[in-house]
Design a protein around this motif. Structure first.
Motif, PDB file in Angstrom:
ATOM      1  N   THR A   1       0.844  -1.199   0.000  1.00 31.97           N
ATOM      2  CA  THR A   1       0.000   0.000   0.000  1.00 31.97           C
ATOM      3  C   THR A   1       0.877   1.245   0.000  1.00 31.97           C
ATOM      4  OG1 THR A   1      -1.641  -1.195   1.316  1.00 31.97           O
ATOM      5  CG2 THR A   1      -1.826   1.212   1.253  1.00 31.97           C
ATOM      6  N   PRO A   2       0.646   2.188  -0.926  1.00 31.26           N
ATOM      7  CA  PRO A   2       1.459   3.417  -0.949  1.00 31.26           C
ATOM      8  C   PRO A   2       1.323   4.197   0.364  1.00 31.26           C
ATOM      9  CG  PRO A   2       0.175   3.216  -2.966  1.00 31.26           C
ATOM     10  CD  PRO A   2      -0.324   2.151  -2.022  1.00 31.26           C
ATOM     11  N   LEU A   3       2.385   4.860   0.766  1.00 30.69           N
ATOM     12  CA  LEU A   3       2.343   5.698   1.959  1.00 30.69           C
ATOM     13  C   LEU A   3       1.413   6.875   1.690  1.00 30.69           C
ATOM     14  CD1 LEU A   3       4.962   4.034   2.463  1.00 30.69           C
ATOM     15  CD2 LEU A   3       5.901   6.066   3.525  1.00 30.69           C
ATOM     16  N   SER A   4       0.411   7.058   2.526  1.00 31.01           N
ATOM     17  CA  SER A   4      -0.498   8.192   2.366  1.00 31.01           C
ATOM     18  C   SER A   4      -0.073   9.354   3.254  1.00 31.01           C
ATOM     19  CB  SER A   4      -1.933   7.779   2.701  1.00 31.01           C
ATOM     20  OG  SER A   4      -2.016   7.324   4.036  1.00 31.01           O
ATOM     21  N   TYR A   5       0.874   9.117   4.150  1.00 31.72           N
ATOM     22  CA  TYR A   5       1.400  10.130   5.056  1.00 31.72           C
ATOM     23  C   TYR A   5       2.906   9.963   5.086  1.00 31.72           C
ATOM     24  CZ  TYR A   5       2.868  12.190   9.496  1.00 31.72           C
ATOM     25  OH  TYR A   5       3.515  12.911  10.446  1.00 31.72           O
ATOM     26  N   THR A   6       3.648  11.060   5.086  1.00 30.28           N
ATOM     27  CA  THR A   6       5.101  10.994   5.236  1.00 30.28           C
ATOM     28  C   THR A   6       5.553  12.058   6.225  1.00 30.28           C
ATOM     29  OG1 THR A   6       5.508  12.471   3.377  1.00 30.28           O
ATOM     30  CG2 THR A   6       5.491  10.107   2.896  1.00 30.28           C
ATOM     31  N   ASN A   7       6.692  11.820   6.846  1.00 34.59           N
ATOM     32  CA  ASN A   7       7.257  12.760   7.812  1.00 34.59           C
ATOM     33  C   ASN A   7       8.783  12.759   7.673  1.00 34.59           C
ATOM     34  OD1 ASN A   7       7.098  14.635   9.911  1.00 34.59           O
ATOM     35  ND2 ASN A   7       7.369  13.068  11.465  1.00 34.59           N
ATOM     36  N   TRP A   8       9.261  12.871   6.431  1.00 31.65           N
ATOM     37  CA  TRP A   8      10.686  12.798   6.156  1.00 31.65           C
ATOM     38  C   TRP A   8      11.451  13.942   6.826  1.00 31.65           C
ATOM     39  CZ3 TRP A   8      12.138   8.335   4.451  1.00 31.65           C
ATOM     40  CH2 TRP A   8      11.308   7.594   3.615  1.00 31.65           C
ATOM     41  N   ASN A   9      12.618  13.616   7.354  1.00 38.87           N
ATOM     42  CA  ASN A   9      13.545  14.627   7.850  1.00 38.87           C
ATOM     43  C   ASN A   9      14.079  15.418   6.650  1.00 38.87           C
ATOM     44  OD1 ASN A   9      14.936  15.903   9.977  1.00 38.87           O
ATOM     45  ND2 ASN A   9      16.769  14.704   9.568  1.00 38.87           N
ATOM     46  N   SER A  10      14.537  16.613   6.866  1.00 41.72           N
ATOM     47  CA  SER A  10      15.076  17.445   5.803  1.00 41.72           C
ATOM     48  C   SER A  10      16.154  16.686   5.016  1.00 41.72           C
ATOM     49  CB  SER A  10      15.679  18.715   6.414  1.00 41.72           C
ATOM     50  OG  SER A  10      16.225  19.527   5.416  1.00 41.72           O
ATOM     51  N   GLY A  11      16.050  16.685   3.697  1.00 42.21           N
ATOM     52  CA  GLY A  11      17.027  16.021   2.837  1.00 42.21           C
ATOM     53  C   GLY A  11      16.812  14.527   2.679  1.00 42.21           C
TER      54      GLY A  11
ATOM     55  N   SER B   1      16.633  11.874  18.657  1.00 34.93           N
ATOM     56  CA  SER B   1      17.070  13.256  18.864  1.00 34.93           C
ATOM     57  C   SER B   1      18.261  13.569  17.957  1.00 34.93           C
ATOM     58  CB  SER B   1      17.472  13.415  20.326  1.00 34.93           C
ATOM     59  OG  SER B   1      17.849  14.723  20.596  1.00 34.93           O
ATOM     60  N   PRO B   2      18.379  14.731  17.361  1.00 34.96           N
ATOM     61  CA  PRO B   2      17.558  15.925  17.530  1.00 34.96           C
ATOM     62  C   PRO B   2      16.372  15.991  16.564  1.00 34.96           C
ATOM     63  CG  PRO B   2      19.427  16.513  16.189  1.00 34.96           C
ATOM     64  CD  PRO B   2      19.563  15.034  16.538  1.00 34.96           C
ATOM     65  N   ALA B   3      16.225  15.049  15.668  1.00 32.12           N
ATOM     66  CA  ALA B   3      15.132  15.080  14.687  1.00 32.12           C
ATOM     67  C   ALA B   3      14.024  14.106  15.109  1.00 32.12           C
ATOM     68  CB  ALA B   3      15.664  14.722  13.310  1.00 32.12           C
ATOM     69  N   LEU B   4      13.719  14.088  16.378  1.00 27.08           N
ATOM     70  CA  LEU B   4      12.801  13.122  16.964  1.00 27.08           C
ATOM     71  C   LEU B   4      11.498  12.997  16.177  1.00 27.08           C
ATOM     72  CD1 LEU B   4      12.408  11.205  19.340  1.00 27.08           C
ATOM     73  CD2 LEU B   4      11.378  13.086  20.591  1.00 27.08           C
ATOM     74  N   GLY B   5      11.202  11.772  15.771  1.00 29.70           N
ATOM     75  CA  GLY B   5       9.974  11.483  15.053  1.00 29.70           C
ATOM     76  C   GLY B   5      10.042  11.666  13.554  1.00 29.70           C
ATOM     77  N   LYS B   6      11.091  12.280  13.052  1.00 24.47           N
ATOM     78  CA  LYS B   6      11.234  12.459  11.600  1.00 24.47           C
ATOM     79  C   LYS B   6      11.727  11.149  10.989  1.00 24.47           C
ATOM     80  CE  LYS B   6      10.161  16.805  11.191  1.00 24.47           C
ATOM     81  NZ  LYS B   6       9.106  17.266  10.308  1.00 24.47           N
ATOM     82  N   TRP B   7      11.468  10.977   9.707  1.00 25.76           N
ATOM     83  CA  TRP B   7      11.813   9.743   9.016  1.00 25.76           C
ATOM     84  C   TRP B   7      13.121   9.869   8.258  1.00 25.76           C
ATOM     85  CZ3 TRP B   7       6.703   8.146   6.169  1.00 25.76           C
ATOM     86  CH2 TRP B   7       5.700   7.936   7.116  1.00 25.76           C
ATOM     87  N   ASN B   8      13.768   8.727   8.071  1.00 25.82           N
ATOM     88  CA  ASN B   8      15.029   8.612   7.353  1.00 25.82           C
ATOM     89  C   ASN B   8      15.002   7.283   6.608  1.00 25.82           C
ATOM     90  OD1 ASN B   8      17.862   9.085   6.755  1.00 25.82           O
ATOM     91  ND2 ASN B   8      18.338   7.569   8.293  1.00 25.82           N
ATOM     92  N   ASP B   9      15.757   7.172   5.518  1.00 26.26           N
ATOM     93  CA  ASP B   9      15.905   5.882   4.867  1.00 26.26           C
ATOM     94  C   ASP B   9      17.246   5.282   5.266  1.00 26.26           C
ATOM     95  OD1 ASP B   9      17.168   7.896   3.331  1.00 26.26           O
ATOM     96  OD2 ASP B   9      16.950   6.786   1.467  1.00 26.26           O
ATOM     97  N   LEU B  10      17.253   3.968   5.466  1.00 28.25           N
ATOM     98  CA  LEU B  10      18.447   3.223   5.870  1.00 28.25           C
ATOM     99  C   LEU B  10      18.537   1.942   5.068  1.00 28.25           C
ATOM    100  CD1 LEU B  10      18.474   3.188   9.794  1.00 28.25           C
ATOM    101  CD2 LEU B  10      20.027   4.394   8.286  1.00 28.25           C
ATOM    102  N   PRO B  11      19.732   1.327   5.026  1.00 27.07           N
ATOM    103  CA  PRO B  11      19.817  -0.011   4.439  1.00 27.07           C
ATOM    104  C   PRO B  11      18.914  -0.967   5.223  1.00 27.07           C
ATOM    105  CG  PRO B  11      22.011   0.913   4.742  1.00 27.07           C
ATOM    106  CD  PRO B  11      21.045   1.831   5.440  1.00 27.07           C
ATOM    107  N   CYS B  12      18.300  -1.899   4.553  1.00 26.52           N
ATOM    108  CA  CYS B  12      17.367  -2.812   5.204  1.00 26.52           C
ATOM    109  C   CYS B  12      18.049  -3.776   6.166  1.00 26.52           C
ATOM    110  CB  CYS B  12      16.566  -3.577   4.153  1.00 26.52           C
ATOM    111  SG  CYS B  12      15.468  -2.482   3.209  1.00 26.52           S
ATOM    112  N   ASP B  13      19.369  -3.944   6.063  1.00 27.50           N
ATOM    113  CA  ASP B  13      20.054  -4.834   7.004  1.00 27.50           C
ATOM    114  C   ASP B  13      20.585  -4.091   8.225  1.00 27.50           C
ATOM    115  OD1 ASP B  13      22.129  -3.466   5.777  1.00 27.50           O
ATOM    116  OD2 ASP B  13      23.204  -5.264   5.141  1.00 27.50           O
TER     117      ASP B  13
END
Length: 73
Positions: free
Chosen positions: A19-29, A46-58
């Motif tokens: 299902t496509p993400l209908s809400y996003t909260n990406w951190n800047s950049g 912290s300091p970007a508490l609650g913001k999203w980031n992408d990481l390697p899946c492992d």
């Protein structure tokens, strides 16, 4: 958190439903697919508490699981 763009870079969906993400909260950049292998979503501290980031899946991080509610009898 269960979000991924592994199937199609830049198209973020919930796994395993697709299902496509209908809400996003990406951190800047973010997401930035740094080094070309960041396909899983994680929530920053912290300091970007609650913001999203992408990481390697492992990457080893704590996670949230989705479960289905049992059907009442």
């Amino acid at each position: 958190m269960g979000g991924t763009d592994a199937a199609s870079e830049g198209t973020w969906v919930w796994s395993p439903s697709g299902t496509p993400l209908s809400y996003t909260n990406w951190n800047s950049g973010q997401p930035d697919n740094w080094h070309g292998n960041e396909d899983c979503l994680h929530m920053k501290g912290s300091p970007a508490l609650g913001k999203w980031n992408d990481l390697p899946c492992d990457a080893k991080r704590k996670y949230v699981c989705e479960t289905r509610q049992p059907t009442p009898p």
